[in-house]
Design an enzyme around this catalytic site. Structure first.
Site, PDB file in Angstrom:
ATOM      1  N   LYS A 164       9.636 -25.400  29.566  1.00  0.00           N
ATOM      2  CA  LYS A 164      11.110 -24.888  30.011  1.00  0.00           C
ATOM      3  C   LYS A 164      12.203 -25.804  29.323  1.00  0.00           C
ATOM      4  O   LYS A 164      13.229 -25.022  28.923  1.00  0.00           O
ATOM      5  CB  LYS A 164      11.083 -25.210  31.494  1.00  0.00           C
ATOM      6  CG  LYS A 164      12.255 -24.405  32.016  1.00  0.00           C
ATOM      7  CD  LYS A 164      12.198 -24.438  33.642  1.00  0.00           C
ATOM      8  CE  LYS A 164      13.541 -24.088  34.339  1.00  0.00           C
ATOM      9  NZ  LYS A 164      13.378 -23.957  35.795  1.00  0.00           N
ATOM     10  N   GLU A 194       5.847 -35.915  27.172  1.00  0.00           N
ATOM     11  CA  GLU A 194       4.472 -35.314  26.840  1.00  0.00           C
ATOM     12  C   GLU A 194       4.591 -34.446  25.793  1.00  0.00           C
ATOM     13  O   GLU A 194       3.781 -34.435  24.818  1.00  0.00           O
ATOM     14  CB  GLU A 194       3.680 -35.249  27.959  1.00  0.00           C
ATOM     15  CG  GLU A 194       3.515 -36.427  29.109  1.00  0.00           C
ATOM     16  CD  GLU A 194       4.648 -36.429  30.167  1.00  0.00           C
ATOM     17  OE1 GLU A 194       5.749 -35.840  29.806  1.00  0.00           O
ATOM     18  OE2 GLU A 194       4.519 -37.323  31.022  1.00  0.00           O
ATOM     19  N   GLY A 209       9.368 -24.295  37.279  1.00  0.00           N
ATOM     20  CA  GLY A 209       7.997 -24.719  36.324  1.00  0.00           C
ATOM     21  C   GLY A 209       6.922 -24.320  36.919  1.00  0.00           C
ATOM     22  O   GLY A 209       5.821 -23.484  36.392  1.00  0.00           O
ATOM     23  N   ARG A 210       6.629 -24.615  38.306  1.00  0.00           N
ATOM     24  CA  ARG A 210       5.495 -24.286  38.941  1.00  0.00           C
ATOM     25  C   ARG A 210       5.380 -22.999  39.413  1.00  0.00           C
ATOM     26  O   ARG A 210       4.055 -22.625  39.942  1.00  0.00           O
ATOM     27  CB  ARG A 210       5.312 -25.347  39.981  1.00  0.00           C
ATOM     28  CG  ARG A 210       6.448 -25.298  41.086  1.00  0.00           C
ATOM     29  CD  ARG A 210       6.420 -26.504  41.797  1.00  0.00           C
ATOM     30  NE  ARG A 210       7.517 -26.681  42.859  1.00  0.00           N
ATOM     31  CZ  ARG A 210       8.848 -27.508  42.686  1.00  0.00           C
ATOM     32  NH1 ARG A 210       8.807 -27.944  41.319  1.00  0.00           N
ATOM     33  NH2 ARG A 210       9.462 -27.272  43.451  1.00  0.00           N
ATOM     34  N   GLU A 251       4.582 -30.607  44.931  1.00  0.00           N
ATOM     35  CA  GLU A 251       5.965 -30.589  44.159  1.00  0.00           C
ATOM     36  C   GLU A 251       7.020 -29.913  44.864  1.00  0.00           C
ATOM     37  O   GLU A 251       8.164 -30.159  45.151  1.00  0.00           O
ATOM     38  CB  GLU A 251       5.962 -30.155  42.729  1.00  0.00           C
ATOM     39  CG  GLU A 251       7.025 -30.787  41.779  1.00  0.00           C
ATOM     40  CD  GLU A 251       6.665 -30.558  40.356  1.00  0.00           C
ATOM     41  OE1 GLU A 251       5.996 -31.520  39.778  1.00  0.00           O
ATOM     42  OE2 GLU A 251       6.919 -29.539  39.880  1.00  0.00           O
ATOM     43  N   HIS A 274     -21.998 -31.727  48.041  1.00  0.00           N
ATOM     44  CA  HIS A 274     -23.011 -32.590  47.921  1.00  0.00           C
ATOM     45  C   HIS A 274     -21.960 -34.046  47.357  1.00  0.00           C
ATOM     46  O   HIS A 274     -22.501 -34.942  46.655  1.00  0.00           O
ATOM     47  CB  HIS A 274     -23.997 -32.493  46.591  1.00  0.00           C
ATOM     48  CG  HIS A 274     -24.560 -31.141  46.982  1.00  0.00           C
ATOM     49  ND1 HIS A 274     -26.133 -31.321  47.551  1.00  0.00           N
ATOM     50  CD2 HIS A 274     -24.521 -29.965  46.847  1.00  0.00           C
ATOM     51  CE1 HIS A 274     -26.404 -30.163  47.849  1.00  0.00           C
ATOM     52  NE2 HIS A 274     -25.717 -29.307  47.464  1.00  0.00           N
ATOM     53  N   LYS A 277       9.940 -41.421  35.402  1.00  0.00           N
ATOM     54  CA  LYS A 277      10.324 -40.819  33.790  1.00  0.00           C
ATOM     55  C   LYS A 277      11.351 -41.897  33.345  1.00  0.00           C
ATOM     56  O   LYS A 277      11.222 -42.289  32.221  1.00  0.00           O
ATOM     57  CB  LYS A 277      10.903 -39.392  33.660  1.00  0.00           C
ATOM     58  CG  LYS A 277       9.980 -38.278  33.974  1.00  0.00           C
ATOM     59  CD  LYS A 277      10.543 -37.165  33.798  1.00  0.00           C
ATOM     60  CE  LYS A 277      10.067 -35.884  34.429  1.00  0.00           C
ATOM     61  NZ  LYS A 277      10.897 -34.738  34.253  1.00  0.00           N
TER      62      LYS A 277
HETATM   63  O1  F6P Z   1       7.067 -32.870  36.297  1.00  0.00           O
HETATM   64  C1  F6P Z   1       7.997 -32.194  36.456  1.00  0.00           C
HETATM   65  C2  F6P Z   1       8.343 -30.980  35.714  1.00  0.00           C
HETATM   66  O2  F6P Z   1       9.568 -30.788  35.736  1.00  0.00           O
HETATM   67  C3  F6P Z   1       7.665 -29.965  36.380  1.00  0.00           C
HETATM   68  O3  F6P Z   1       8.252 -29.246  37.563  1.00  0.00           O
HETATM   69  C4  F6P Z   1       7.330 -29.084  35.169  1.00  0.00           C
HETATM   70  O4  F6P Z   1       6.694 -27.967  35.533  1.00  0.00           O
HETATM   71  C5  F6P Z   1       7.119 -29.925  34.223  1.00  0.00           C
HETATM   72  O5  F6P Z   1       7.576 -31.125  34.298  1.00  0.00           O
HETATM   73  C6  F6P Z   1       7.037 -29.492  32.889  1.00  0.00           C
HETATM   74  O6  F6P Z   1       8.503 -29.457  32.376  1.00  0.00           O
HETATM   75  P1  F6P Z   1       8.935 -28.587  31.059  1.00  0.00           P
HETATM   76  O7  F6P Z   1       8.371 -27.193  31.135  1.00  0.00           O
HETATM   77  O8  F6P Z   1      10.222 -28.523  31.013  1.00  0.00           O
HETATM   78  O9  F6P Z   1       8.351 -29.351  30.097  1.00  0.00           O
END
Ligand code: F6P
Length: 541
Positions: free
Chosen positions: A205, A211, A265-266, A351, A382, A510
């Site tokens: 987003k 990452e 995002g979620r 979240e 199990h 972060k």
């Molecule tokens: O971990 C926090 C967060 O903002 C989530 O809510 C989101 O889904 C994720 O990081 C990834 O963010 P982006 O889509 O901006 O890379």
């Protein structure tokens, strides 16, 4: 917290102290109609909540809470595009992404549906072209593999759906997911792939997430090394709200699939973040997924509170957490293809409702989200079910079960059903001392040997569960179940008066990673606490 909500919680707690004295087994014996009384159905999903620790008096009190908390008004405000995510000053309109009725959805007076439909049309065109081999890699070969690079909401939702709908997937177009900044994640996926037939989707987003950008750059270098810098454009597309950063990365905004700040995002698998889903199962199935979610949106919007599946689930969760004292929920799909449903819902739930303050900034008075965990049955039986049956915490369980397997083999599915139903029954009923003694006696035990074993073989029972039963795990049903859970989480957040749509709690870690990375890479040396300094010394910076 408003006075009526306080009163509603007080009434629930007073009632709860009576309910705690009763045992589910007895409640079932007293009322042969308990299933009919405490089950509801919508969108091809039957919800059996008869094994919840409730009586006929509980539901009206929960309804009162829902009314006092203004859930219906807040739901309507969400659907109407009001900026209910107050700490980010954003609307919350994931329902518009799957608004298959195409009725206007106004945000600041402007209908968002033309933009939503425009992106859907672009997704359809692009995914059709990849799937029919007209959109190829730089060498002209059709794509055989897609790698989605994203994390959190830009990974978990589409990853879950692609896994769940695997019977609909094209076998000659495999979809992989890389999320972790741990290079082993990227390494192990790339190790199996040919750059000339691999398409990367960079899904973020913000297009700034550490990452995703790190992994995106690694993938870019991998393609450029193998096929040359000029090949990069043919092998990368982006899904983002940030056109500037997408261009800076080297991806043409022509092949950027957009979404908007009003998509959390979620809650974004319904947006262009769902691109890997459409690549895997085709646009028509993606549209069915959206349709299933839309049907649940319509149900949530219109059904009376006590016949409304998301309302019931959310309110029963609140009951368990705030009144009966549970702190966790086990989400147990008896459906192997839902193995990633719990990790996805874990993000959506934890979240959204893992908050310590209410909308006005004051500390939360009630609840706040449970720890959500679990894995598919029967495997969990199990592993960790021992603790659910005999441990000294009560863990409400939510079972998900299909009536039919999409890919039956022998009598496996009947055995799956038998085990699922047996688990919820065992939790409800337990096994009392008389039953244990009778069983051991029948096995030929007596005297000390019998006495020693009795306490170990007891099951207290009276452990609550809810079972969702659906016809089979197809795209439409998956859309409905996922939307059901999204809305139930919103219902809980509204009872607790928290903002279910921000996530400030992810920020501190972060921020703190940056000076540590500096120290590791020989940049600025800041001040470190004793633990950080000790660990860095051992790591060797
Ligand atoms: O971990 C926090 C967060 O903002 C989530 O809510 C989101 O889904 C994720 O990081 C990834 O963010 P982006 O889509 O901006 O890379």
């Amino acid at each position: 917290m408003n006075q009526q909500v306080n009163e509603a919680f007080e009434a629930l707690r007073a009632h709860g102290s009576q309910v705690k004295k009763q045992h589910l087994r007895i409640l079932f014996e007293q009322d042969p109609q308990r299933f009919q009384r405490f089950s509801a159905e919508a969108c091809w999903i039957l919800m059996d909540y008869s094994k919840s620790r409730i009586t006929a008096d509980t539901l009206p009190l929960l309804e009162k809470l829902a009314k006092a908390a203004g859930i219906e008004a807040r739901r309507d405000a969400m659907y109407a595009g009001e900026r209910i995510n107050t700490t980010e000053n954003r609307a919350v309109l994931h329902t518009a992404l799957r608004n298959r009725s195409n009725t206007p959805v106004l945000l600041d007076g402007k209908d968002v549906m033309p933009d939503v439909n425009g992106v859907l049309a672009a997704i359809e065109k692009f995914t059709d072209a990849v799937r029919n081999g007209t959109r190829t890699g730089s060498t002209g070969k059709p794509f055989t593999d897609v790698v989605n690079i994203g994390i959190g909401g830009s990974d978990l939702g589409p990853r879950m759906v692609v896994r769940a709908l695997s019977p609909d997937a094209r076998r000659d177009l495999r979809v992989h997911f890389v999320a972790n900044v741990d290079p082993s994640d990227m390494h192990d996926v790339l190790a199996t792939l040919d750059p000339s037939t691999t398409l990367f989707v960079i899904a973020s987003k913000t297009f700034t997430t550490m990452e995703t950008m790190t992994n995106g750059r690694a993938a870019r270098a991998w393609v450029a090394d193998a096929l040359g810098e000029d090949a990069v454009g043919a092998h990368f597309v982006a899904v983002s709200t940030n056109a500037k950063e997408v261009s800076a990365f080297g991806i043409s905004t022509e092949e950027m699939f957009g979404f908007w700040d009003w998509v959390g995002g979620r809650y974004s698998l319904w947006s262009a973040i769902g691109l890997p889903i459409a690549l895997s199962v085709g646009f028509a199935k993606f549209a069915e997924l959206l349709d299933g979610a839309h049907q649940m949106d319509l149900h949530f919007k219109s059904a009376p509170i006590l016949q409304n599946l998301p309302m019931l689930l959310g309110l029963l969760r609140v009951w368990e957490i705030d009144v009966m004292g549970s702190t966790t929920v086990a989400l147990l799909p008896y459906d192997q293809r839902l193995e990633l449903f719990t990790p996805h819902l874990q993000q959506v739930d934890m979240e959204s409702n893992g908050k310590g303050v209410m909308l006005d900034g004051a500390p939360v008075v009630y609840g706040s989200g449970p720890v959500v965990w679990g894995s598919p049955g029967t495997n969990g039986q199990h592993a960790f079910h021992q603790l659910i049956h005999q441990g000294n915490r009560v863990i409400p369980c939510e079972f998900l079960l299909a009536r039919h397997s999409r890919t039956p083999i022998g009598d496996g599915h009947q055995k799956l059903i038998a085990n699922c139903l047996a688990q919820s029954e065992a939790l409800m009923r337990g096994k009392n001392e008389a039953e244990v003694r009778a069983e051991l006696t029948k096995q030929g035990l007596s005297g000390e040997a019998l006495e020693n074993l009795v306490p170990h073989k007891l099951f207290t029972g009276n452990r609550p569960s809810i079972t969702f039963l659906y016809e089979q795990l197809d795209a439409r049903t998956l859309g409905s179940i996922t939307a059901l859970y999204e809305h139930a989480i919103f219902v809980q957040g509204t009872c607790w008066n928290v903002n279910s749509f921000d996530q400030w709690g992810v920020e501190l870690g972060k921020q703190l990673a940056l000076p540590i990375l500096d120290a590791l890479t020989g940049g600025k040396t800041g001040t470190h606490d004793a633990s950080r300094a000790g660990l860095l010394a051992r790591i060797g910076s």
